[in-house]
Write a protein that holds these residues in place. Structure first.
Motif, PDB file in Angstrom:
ATOM      1  N   LEU A  76       9.870  -3.348   6.745  1.00 53.70           N
ATOM      2  CA  LEU A  76       9.840  -2.099   7.523  1.00 53.70           C
ATOM      3  C   LEU A  76      10.386  -0.927   6.724  1.00 53.70           C
ATOM      4  O   LEU A  76      10.544   0.165   7.250  1.00 53.70           O
ATOM      5  CB  LEU A  76      10.684  -2.265   8.796  1.00 53.70           C
ATOM      6  CG  LEU A  76      10.224  -3.381   9.722  1.00 53.70           C
ATOM      7  CD1 LEU A  76      11.143  -3.464  10.924  1.00 53.70           C
ATOM      8  CD2 LEU A  76       8.804  -3.120  10.183  1.00 53.70           C
ATOM      9  N   TYR A  77      10.660  -1.160   5.454  1.00 49.44           N
ATOM     10  CA  TYR A  77      11.301  -0.112   4.643  1.00 49.44           C
ATOM     11  C   TYR A  77      10.301   1.004   4.363  1.00 49.44           C
ATOM     12  O   TYR A  77       9.166   0.761   3.975  1.00 49.44           O
ATOM     13  CB  TYR A  77      11.788  -0.722   3.334  1.00 49.44           C
ATOM     14  CG  TYR A  77      12.360   0.265   2.362  1.00 49.44           C
ATOM     15  CD1 TYR A  77      11.890   0.335   1.057  1.00 49.44           C
ATOM     16  CD2 TYR A  77      13.379   1.143   2.752  1.00 49.44           C
ATOM     17  CE1 TYR A  77      12.427   1.232   0.166  1.00 49.44           C
ATOM     18  CE2 TYR A  77      13.907   2.048   1.861  1.00 49.44           C
ATOM     19  CZ  TYR A  77      13.420   2.082   0.569  1.00 49.44           C
ATOM     20  OH  TYR A  77      13.942   2.989  -0.309  1.00 49.44           O
ATOM     21  N   SER A  78      10.708   2.255   4.619  1.00 49.39           N
ATOM     22  CA  SER A  78       9.797   3.373   4.390  1.00 49.39           C
ATOM     23  C   SER A  78      10.535   4.426   3.572  1.00 49.39           C
ATOM     24  O   SER A  78      11.249   5.250   4.129  1.00 49.39           O
ATOM     25  CB  SER A  78       9.369   3.959   5.743  1.00 49.39           C
ATOM     26  OG  SER A  78       8.684   5.149   5.516  1.00 49.39           O
ATOM     27  N   PRO A  79      10.383   4.410   2.235  1.00 50.82           N
ATOM     28  CA  PRO A  79      11.169   5.313   1.385  1.00 50.82           C
ATOM     29  C   PRO A  79      10.686   6.748   1.516  1.00 50.82           C
ATOM     30  O   PRO A  79       9.534   6.998   1.919  1.00 50.82           O
ATOM     31  CB  PRO A  79      10.911   4.773  -0.022  1.00 50.82           C
ATOM     32  CG  PRO A  79       9.601   4.089   0.067  1.00 50.82           C
ATOM     33  CD  PRO A  79       9.492   3.558   1.459  1.00 50.82           C
ATOM     34  N   THR A 125      17.207  -0.091   6.620  1.00 49.99           N
ATOM     35  CA  THR A 125      16.635  -1.050   7.564  1.00 49.99           C
ATOM     36  C   THR A 125      17.021  -2.453   7.116  1.00 49.99           C
ATOM     37  O   THR A 125      17.324  -2.668   5.944  1.00 49.99           O
ATOM     38  CB  THR A 125      15.102  -0.941   7.616  1.00 49.99           C
ATOM     39  OG1 THR A 125      14.607  -2.004   8.425  1.00 49.99           O
ATOM     40  CG2 THR A 125      14.507  -1.087   6.235  1.00 49.99           C
ATOM     41  N   LEU A 126      17.014  -3.397   8.040  1.00 52.97           N
ATOM     42  CA  LEU A 126      17.445  -4.749   7.711  1.00 52.97           C
ATOM     43  C   LEU A 126      16.305  -5.548   7.094  1.00 52.97           C
ATOM     44  O   LEU A 126      16.534  -6.537   6.420  1.00 52.97           O
ATOM     45  CB  LEU A 126      17.935  -5.434   9.012  1.00 52.97           C
ATOM     46  CG  LEU A 126      18.681  -6.772   8.902  1.00 52.97           C
ATOM     47  CD1 LEU A 126      19.831  -6.657   7.928  1.00 52.97           C
ATOM     48  CD2 LEU A 126      19.194  -7.200  10.253  1.00 52.97           C
ATOM     49  N   TRP A 127      15.059  -5.141   7.346  1.00 55.88           N
ATOM     50  CA  TRP A 127      13.920  -5.924   6.896  1.00 55.88           C
ATOM     51  C   TRP A 127      13.105  -5.157   5.864  1.00 55.88           C
ATOM     52  O   TRP A 127      12.610  -4.060   6.138  1.00 55.88           O
ATOM     53  CB  TRP A 127      13.017  -6.242   8.096  1.00 55.88           C
ATOM     54  CG  TRP A 127      13.726  -7.056   9.123  1.00 55.88           C
ATOM     55  CD1 TRP A 127      13.915  -8.405   9.119  1.00 55.88           C
ATOM     56  CD2 TRP A 127      14.389  -6.568  10.296  1.00 55.88           C
ATOM     57  NE1 TRP A 127      14.637  -8.791  10.208  1.00 55.88           N
ATOM     58  CE2 TRP A 127      14.947  -7.693  10.947  1.00 55.88           C
ATOM     59  CE3 TRP A 127      14.579  -5.319  10.855  1.00 55.88           C
ATOM     60  CZ2 TRP A 127      15.674  -7.589  12.116  1.00 55.88           C
ATOM     61  CZ3 TRP A 127      15.307  -5.209  12.027  1.00 55.88           C
ATOM     62  CH2 TRP A 127      15.844  -6.332  12.645  1.00 55.88           C
ATOM     63  N   PRO A 164       5.454   1.470   7.785  1.00 62.13           N
ATOM     64  CA  PRO A 164       4.944   0.128   8.080  1.00 62.13           C
ATOM     65  C   PRO A 164       4.900  -0.196   9.559  1.00 62.13           C
ATOM     66  O   PRO A 164       4.047  -0.978  10.002  1.00 62.13           O
ATOM     67  CB  PRO A 164       5.915  -0.804   7.359  1.00 62.13           C
ATOM     68  CG  PRO A 164       6.746   0.029   6.496  1.00 62.13           C
ATOM     69  CD  PRO A 164       6.590   1.438   6.883  1.00 62.13           C
ATOM     70  N   GLN A 165       5.798   0.428  10.350  1.00 66.18           N
ATOM     71  CA  GLN A 165       5.829  -0.041  11.742  1.00 66.18           C
ATOM     72  C   GLN A 165       4.564   0.334  12.508  1.00 66.18           C
ATOM     73  O   GLN A 165       4.299  -0.193  13.585  1.00 66.18           O
ATOM     74  CB  GLN A 165       7.045   0.501  12.485  1.00 66.18           C
ATOM     75  CG  GLN A 165       7.082   2.001  12.627  1.00 66.18           C
ATOM     76  CD  GLN A 165       8.056   2.596  11.636  1.00 66.18           C
ATOM     77  OE1 GLN A 165       8.281   2.004  10.584  1.00 66.18           O
ATOM     78  NE2 GLN A 165       8.593   3.758  11.947  1.00 66.18           N
ATOM     79  N   TYR A 183       0.853  -1.189   0.000  1.00 65.23           N
ATOM     80  CA  TYR A 183       0.000   0.000   0.000  1.00 65.23           C
ATOM     81  C   TYR A 183       0.897   1.249   0.000  1.00 65.23           C
ATOM     82  O   TYR A 183       2.069   1.202   0.339  1.00 65.23           O
ATOM     83  CB  TYR A 183      -0.878  -0.040   1.242  1.00 65.23           C
ATOM     84  CG  TYR A 183      -0.048  -0.086   2.484  1.00 65.23           C
ATOM     85  CD1 TYR A 183       0.467  -1.299   2.971  1.00 65.23           C
ATOM     86  CD2 TYR A 183       0.309   1.070   3.159  1.00 65.23           C
ATOM     87  CE1 TYR A 183       1.279  -1.336   4.076  1.00 65.23           C
ATOM     88  CE2 TYR A 183       1.114   1.041   4.260  1.00 65.23           C
ATOM     89  CZ  TYR A 183       1.596  -0.166   4.717  1.00 65.23           C
ATOM     90  OH  TYR A 183       2.394  -0.207   5.818  1.00 65.23           O
ATOM     91  N   SER A 184       0.303   2.383  -0.357  1.00 63.45           N
ATOM     92  CA  SER A 184       1.106   3.609  -0.361  1.00 63.45           C
ATOM     93  C   SER A 184       1.368   4.040   1.081  1.00 63.45           C
ATOM     94  O   SER A 184       0.539   3.847   1.966  1.00 63.45           O
ATOM     95  CB  SER A 184       0.327   4.709  -1.080  1.00 63.45           C
ATOM     96  OG  SER A 184       0.782   5.949  -0.593  1.00 63.45           O
TER      97      SER A 184
END
Lengths: 76, 89
Positions: free
Chosen positions: A59-62, A54-56, A30-31, A2-3
């Protein structure tokens, strides 16, 4: 996926001193939607993790910058 | 004193690798703070910190100490104040 941006529309008054910003956005990373991080999530490689911040992947939030999101901000 | 020569490509490769490993260690540390009984993550953390130790030793063997006050060895003569300094890298 999702956006990660949501928009809201501020009230615009005829007596606003500045040109109105009709559309404003805020980030929903995402968190916010993961209560407790589950174990063994898929991971980036060290190099990719460094670039993504981030490692995962989950959880990536560009951050795409201002220009492309809302027309209210860009000066034509 | 002769003019100091710029460092070679491997210097940057090792530093970049070290930086990536350090970042993964930071992420895993924060993860393990809240997931202390996650065995896989702990095993990965130990494995990566050992890998980081190897990369750091390899770097220090050829380019001098990374850390100070006994956290790194130095070659002869004293290499700590050699160029490049951190902001010159």
């Amino acid at each position: 996926m999702y956006s990660q941006y949501r928009v809201y529309y501020p009230y615009v008054s005829p007596f606003d001193p500045c040109p109105p910003q009709r559309v404003k956005t805020y980030v929903v990373p995402p968190q916010l939607f993961i209560h407790f991080q589950p174990p063994n999530l898929p991971q980036f490689s060290p190099r990719e993790a460094l670039f993504h911040g981030t490692l995962w992947p989950e959880l990536y939030s560009p951050y795409e910058g201002r220009g492309d999101r809302s027309e209210g901000r860009r000066k034509k | 004193m002769n003019e100091p020569k710029p460092v070679d490509e491997r210097y940057y490769q090792l530093l970049h690798q070290l930086q990536a490993l350090d970042f993964v260690l930071v992420e895993l540390t924060l993860y393990l703070d809240t997931h202390s009984n996650d065995a896989d993550a702990l095993q990965q953390f130990n494995q990566i910190s050992e890998e980081r130790w190897k990369v750091a030793c390899e770097f220090e063997a050829s380019y001098g100490p990374l850390l100070q006050f006994g956290l790194s060895f130095s070659g002869y003569p004293w290499q700590w104040n050699d160029t490049p300094w951190p902001w010159q890298v």
